[in-house]
Write a protein that holds these residues in place. Sequence first.
Motif, PDB file in Angstrom:
ATOM      1  N   ASP A 146     122.910   7.750 -11.409  1.00  0.00           N
ATOM      2  CA  ASP A 146     123.049   9.109 -10.891  1.00  0.00           C
ATOM      3  C   ASP A 146     121.732   9.408 -10.184  1.00  0.00           C
ATOM      4  OD1 ASP A 146     123.520  11.781 -10.384  1.00  0.00           O
ATOM      5  OD2 ASP A 146     123.433  12.401 -12.493  1.00  0.00           O
ATOM      6  N   TRP A 147     121.720   9.224  -8.874  1.00  0.00           N
ATOM      7  CA  TRP A 147     120.512   9.338  -8.057  1.00  0.00           C
ATOM      8  C   TRP A 147     120.720  10.479  -7.086  1.00  0.00           C
ATOM      9  CZ3 TRP A 147     116.536   5.434  -6.765  1.00  0.00           C
ATOM     10  CH2 TRP A 147     115.841   5.698  -5.575  1.00  0.00           C
ATOM     11  N   TYR A 148     119.731  11.377  -7.002  1.00  0.00           N
ATOM     12  CA  TYR A 148     119.854  12.503  -6.082  1.00  0.00           C
ATOM     13  C   TYR A 148     118.502  12.847  -5.494  1.00  0.00           C
ATOM     14  CZ  TYR A 148     120.935  17.123  -4.234  1.00  0.00           C
ATOM     15  OH  TYR A 148     121.095  18.222  -3.414  1.00  0.00           O
ATOM     16  N   VAL A 149     118.435  12.815  -4.178  1.00  0.00           N
ATOM     17  CA  VAL A 149     117.272  13.269  -3.429  1.00  0.00           C
ATOM     18  C   VAL A 149     117.805  14.308  -2.442  1.00  0.00           C
ATOM     19  CG1 VAL A 149     115.424  12.633  -1.838  1.00  0.00           C
ATOM     20  CG2 VAL A 149     116.102  11.048  -3.666  1.00  0.00           C
ATOM     21  N   PRO A 150     117.530  15.606  -2.687  1.00  0.00           N
ATOM     22  CA  PRO A 150     118.060  16.634  -1.804  1.00  0.00           C
ATOM     23  C   PRO A 150     117.481  16.507  -0.406  1.00  0.00           C
ATOM     24  CG  PRO A 150     116.545  17.590  -3.396  1.00  0.00           C
ATOM     25  CD  PRO A 150     116.692  16.143  -3.748  1.00  0.00           C
ATOM     26  N   GLY A 151     118.221  16.995   0.574  1.00  0.00           N
ATOM     27  CA  GLY A 151     117.756  16.930   1.948  1.00  0.00           C
ATOM     28  C   GLY A 151     118.834  17.377   2.895  1.00  0.00           C
ATOM     29  N   SER A 152     118.927  16.660   3.991  1.00  0.00           N
ATOM     30  CA  SER A 152     119.909  17.007   5.017  1.00  0.00           C
ATOM     31  C   SER A 152     120.359  15.740   5.726  1.00  0.00           C
ATOM     32  CB  SER A 152     119.288  17.978   6.023  1.00  0.00           C
ATOM     33  OG  SER A 152     118.368  17.299   6.865  1.00  0.00           O
ATOM     34  N   PRO A 153     121.469  15.828   6.462  1.00  0.00           N
ATOM     35  CA  PRO A 153     121.947  14.651   7.197  1.00  0.00           C
ATOM     36  C   PRO A 153     120.929  14.113   8.211  1.00  0.00           C
ATOM     37  CG  PRO A 153     123.658  16.318   7.083  1.00  0.00           C
ATOM     38  CD  PRO A 153     122.395  16.955   6.560  1.00  0.00           C
ATOM     39  N   VAL A 168     116.723   7.315 -19.107  1.00  0.00           N
ATOM     40  CA  VAL A 168     116.679   5.886 -19.377  1.00  0.00           C
ATOM     41  C   VAL A 168     117.693   5.549 -20.464  1.00  0.00           C
ATOM     42  CG1 VAL A 168     115.211   4.019 -20.252  1.00  0.00           C
ATOM     43  CG2 VAL A 168     114.251   5.727 -18.689  1.00  0.00           C
ATOM     44  N   ALA A 169     118.416   4.453 -20.263  1.00  0.00           N
ATOM     45  CA  ALA A 169     119.327   3.910 -21.277  1.00  0.00           C
ATOM     46  C   ALA A 169     118.913   2.468 -21.518  1.00  0.00           C
ATOM     47  CB  ALA A 169     120.783   3.994 -20.814  1.00  0.00           C
ATOM     48  N   GLY A 170     118.463   2.188 -22.740  1.00  0.00           N
ATOM     49  CA  GLY A 170     117.962   0.841 -23.026  1.00  0.00           C
ATOM     50  C   GLY A 170     116.693   0.604 -22.249  1.00  0.00           C
ATOM     51  N   ASP A 171     116.718  -0.395 -21.371  1.00  0.00           N
ATOM     52  CA  ASP A 171     115.545  -0.680 -20.546  1.00  0.00           C
ATOM     53  C   ASP A 171     115.820  -0.437 -19.061  1.00  0.00           C
ATOM     54  OD1 ASP A 171     117.267  -2.790 -20.111  1.00  0.00           O
ATOM     55  OD2 ASP A 171     115.755  -4.352 -20.352  1.00  0.00           O
ATOM     56  N   LYS A 172     116.783   0.441 -18.755  1.00  0.00           N
ATOM     57  CA  LYS A 172     117.152   0.721 -17.365  1.00  0.00           C
ATOM     58  C   LYS A 172     117.160   2.222 -17.078  1.00  0.00           C
ATOM     59  CE  LYS A 172     118.146  -3.603 -16.336  1.00  0.00           C
ATOM     60  NZ  LYS A 172     117.410  -4.367 -15.357  1.00  0.00           N
ATOM     61  N   ILE A 173     116.790   2.587 -15.872  1.00  0.00           N
ATOM     62  CA  ILE A 173     116.887   3.971 -15.420  1.00  0.00           C
ATOM     63  C   ILE A 173     118.325   4.201 -14.964  1.00  0.00           C
ATOM     64  CG2 ILE A 173     116.136   5.655 -13.687  1.00  0.00           C
ATOM     65  CD1 ILE A 173     113.439   4.068 -13.631  1.00  0.00           C
ATOM     66  N   VAL A 174     118.956   5.241 -15.490  1.00  0.00           N
ATOM     67  CA  VAL A 174     120.345   5.546 -15.130  1.00  0.00           C
ATOM     68  C   VAL A 174     120.456   6.871 -14.370  1.00  0.00           C
ATOM     69  CG1 VAL A 174     121.355   4.161 -16.969  1.00  0.00           C
ATOM     70  CG2 VAL A 174     120.815   6.579 -17.399  1.00  0.00           C
ATOM     71  N   LYS A 175     119.370   7.656 -14.377  1.00  0.00           N
ATOM     72  CA  LYS A 175     119.357   8.905 -13.620  1.00  0.00           C
ATOM     73  C   LYS A 175     117.990   9.067 -12.983  1.00  0.00           C
ATOM     74  CE  LYS A 175     119.887  13.918 -14.076  1.00  0.00           C
ATOM     75  NZ  LYS A 175     120.287  15.001 -14.982  1.00  0.00           N
ATOM     76  N   PHE A 176     118.004   9.449 -11.691  1.00  0.00           N
ATOM     77  CA  PHE A 176     116.773   9.698 -10.963  1.00  0.00           C
ATOM     78  C   PHE A 176     117.017  10.859 -10.013  1.00  0.00           C
ATOM     79  CE2 PHE A 176     114.347   9.197  -7.037  1.00  0.00           C
ATOM     80  CZ  PHE A 176     113.056   9.220  -7.518  1.00  0.00           C
ATOM     81  N   TYR A 177     116.333  11.959 -10.234  1.00  0.00           N
ATOM     82  CA  TYR A 177     116.399  13.109  -9.335  1.00  0.00           C
ATOM     83  C   TYR A 177     114.984  13.383  -8.837  1.00  0.00           C
ATOM     84  CZ  TYR A 177     121.145  14.616 -10.720  1.00  0.00           C
ATOM     85  OH  TYR A 177     122.496  14.703 -10.941  1.00  0.00           O
ATOM     86  N   LEU A 178     114.840  13.550  -7.533  1.00  0.00           N
ATOM     87  CA  LEU A 178     113.560  13.889  -6.929  1.00  0.00           C
ATOM     88  C   LEU A 178     113.624  15.342  -6.476  1.00  0.00           C
ATOM     89  CD1 LEU A 178     110.761  13.254  -5.664  1.00  0.00           C
ATOM     90  CD2 LEU A 178     111.996  12.485  -3.634  1.00  0.00           C
ATOM     91  N   SER A 235     124.866   5.929  -6.149  1.00  0.00           N
ATOM     92  CA  SER A 235     125.544   5.715  -7.428  1.00  0.00           C
ATOM     93  C   SER A 235     125.439   4.278  -7.945  1.00  0.00           C
ATOM     94  CB  SER A 235     127.018   6.116  -7.324  1.00  0.00           C
ATOM     95  OG  SER A 235     127.667   5.337  -6.345  1.00  0.00           O
ATOM     96  N   LYS A 236     124.834   3.399  -7.182  1.00  0.00           N
ATOM     97  CA  LYS A 236     124.691   1.991  -7.575  1.00  0.00           C
ATOM     98  C   LYS A 236     123.248   1.538  -7.361  1.00  0.00           C
ATOM     99  CE  LYS A 236     129.065   1.185  -8.413  1.00  0.00           C
ATOM    100  NZ  LYS A 236     129.487   0.984  -9.791  1.00  0.00           N
ATOM    101  N   ASP A 260     113.548  -4.651  -3.728  1.00  0.00           N
ATOM    102  CA  ASP A 260     114.506  -5.366  -4.571  1.00  0.00           C
ATOM    103  C   ASP A 260     114.056  -5.378  -6.034  1.00  0.00           C
ATOM    104  OD1 ASP A 260     116.373  -6.073  -2.496  1.00  0.00           O
ATOM    105  OD2 ASP A 260     114.873  -7.497  -1.789  1.00  0.00           O
ATOM    106  N   ALA A 261     112.759  -5.519  -6.262  1.00  0.00           N
ATOM    107  CA  ALA A 261     112.233  -5.481  -7.631  1.00  0.00           C
ATOM    108  C   ALA A 261     112.392  -4.091  -8.226  1.00  0.00           C
ATOM    109  CB  ALA A 261     110.775  -5.916  -7.648  1.00  0.00           C
ATOM    110  N   VAL A 262     112.182  -3.049  -7.427  1.00  0.00           N
ATOM    111  CA  VAL A 262     112.367  -1.678  -7.907  1.00  0.00           C
ATOM    112  C   VAL A 262     113.809  -1.481  -8.366  1.00  0.00           C
ATOM    113  CG1 VAL A 262     112.354   0.774  -7.275  1.00  0.00           C
ATOM    114  CG2 VAL A 262     110.519  -0.733  -6.472  1.00  0.00           C
ATOM    115  N   ALA A 263     114.762  -1.986  -7.602  1.00  0.00           N
ATOM    116  CA  ALA A 263     116.183  -1.827  -7.936  1.00  0.00           C
ATOM    117  C   ALA A 263     116.519  -2.440  -9.292  1.00  0.00           C
ATOM    118  CB  ALA A 263     117.059  -2.443  -6.848  1.00  0.00           C
TER     119      ALA A 263
END
Length: 132
Positions: A31-38, A109-119, A47-48, A20-23
């Motif tokens: 815009d979060w993307y971690v490639p993988g499979s079902p 990063v926008a301001g003090d928040k991460i808005v995109k994370f791709y692994l 997206s949130k 919860d603190a990480v969030a």
Amino acid sequence: MATREVVEKFFGLLAAGDPDAVAEVFGEDIDWYVPGSPSLPWTGRRSKSSEVPGYLRTLVDNIVPEKNVDRVEALVVDGDHAVMLGRFTRVAKSTGRTYEMPIAMHFQVAGDKIVKFYLYEDTLKVSQAYAV
């Protein structure tokens, strides 16, 4: 807050193990993307920021956390973008297989928040570790 500070805060919160603190370091819309499979339920798009804790809890449910080894080799910052280069070692809980690989994370990063994370990781190696 500077991009480097926001990303370093993310890593500190991640290491502390409180999803919860990480969030809270993420913007509401991401815009979060971690490639993988079902077959790997923690992979895919988010997206949130409200989806971040679930991602982390699902990941922890599928690995042996006390055997994690995370190495940050470099953190490169250019304006509102940051890239972390490193290595992960994980143990798949369902099979007991260890997998180790180089990884990269791309942050915006926008301001003090991460808005995109791709692994970026070796998705074939991860899938093979969980294949029964």
